[in-house]
Design an enzyme around this catalytic site. Structure first.
Site: not given
Length: 195
Positions: A16-20, A93
Site C-alpha cells: 500500500f502506497g500513500y505518498g511517492s 523506507e
C-alpha cells in the site's frame, strides 16, 4: 519483520502506497488498484533527513499517522518478486528507521479485501514532526533538498497524483498552491495559509 512474515511462501504480495510510492513505486508489479485503509491517515509528519532534506535543513515527507483512514494505491507483486521487493522497500523506507513496517487490511476499489505491507510513522522517533501549522510546514518544505531532490517537487508531485486518482487532501492542496506561486512569495503565503 522478516520477509517470510510479510507474505506467505509462494503468495503474491500487496503493497500500500500513500505518498511517492503511488507515483514512483520502483518495484515490479502485476496489478495497481486504488485502495483504502482504516486506522491511519496521510500526514506531512516526518522530518526528512535523507531523501528530501538533511539533518541540518530537514524537509517534510508523508507518513501514515494513527487515526482516520487513507486512500492510496495498492500494488500486487508476484510471489517470485516478493522478497526482492521487501528488501527494496526496507532500503528505501527505513533508511533512518522513522517508519515501522506493518501489514494492514486494505479494501480495493473493486471491493476485494487484501492484506498489504505499508510503512507507518514511529511517533517515538526524533524525526516525527507531528502536526505542524501550515506556515511552518511551508517554511520547512521550501528549505528541503535531499538525495531524491527538492522537497517542493515531492509535495507537488504527490498532490498531482492524488488529484489524478480522485483523492481530496485540503492540506496538500493549500500547500501545493502556495508552492506553485513560488518561493519568493513564501512569507506572504505563510500568512495566507495561517489565516
Amino acid at each position: 519483520m522478516a520477509a517470510g512474515a510479510i507474505g506467505g511462501e509462494g503468495e503474491d504480495l500487496w503493497v500500500f502506497g500513500y505518498g511517492s510510492l503511488m507515483w514512483r513505486p520502483g518495484f515490479p508489479h502485476r496489478e495497481r488498484r486504488l485502495a483504502r485503509i482504516a486506522g491511519y491517515h496521510r500526514s506531512l509528519c516526518v522530518y526528512s533527513h535523507v531523501h528530501r532534506g538533511t539533518p541540518e535543513r530537514p524537509g517534510l515527507v508523508l507518513g501514515l499517522d494513527r487515526g482516520g483512514s487513507c486512500r492510496g494505491v495498492a500494488f500486487r507483486v508476484a510471489a517470485q518478486d516478493a522478497a526482492e521487493t521487501i528488501a527494496y522497500l526496507r532500503a528505501r523506507e527505513q533508511v533512518t528507521a522513522v517508519y515501522l513496517e506493518r501489514r494492514v487490511d486494505a479494501r480495493l476499489a473493486d471491493g476485494r479485501a487484501v492484506r498489504a505491507v505499508t510503512y507507518v510513522v514511529d511517533r517515538a522517533h526524533l524525526q516525527y514532526a507531528g502536526r505542524l501549522d501550515d506556515a511552518e510546514t511551508l517554511r520547512i518544505v521550501l528549505q528541503g533538498v535531499g538525495q531524491s531532490g527538492r522537497n517542493p517537487d515531492y509535495v507537488v508531485s504527490t498532490y498531482a497524483h492524488l488529484v489524478e486518482i480522485g483523492v481530496s487532501d485540503p492540506h496538500l492542496a493549500r500547500l501545493a498552491a502556495a508552492l506553485a506561486r513560488g518561493a519568493d512569495a513564501s512569507a506572504a503565503d505563510a500568512g495566507r495559509l495561517s489565516a
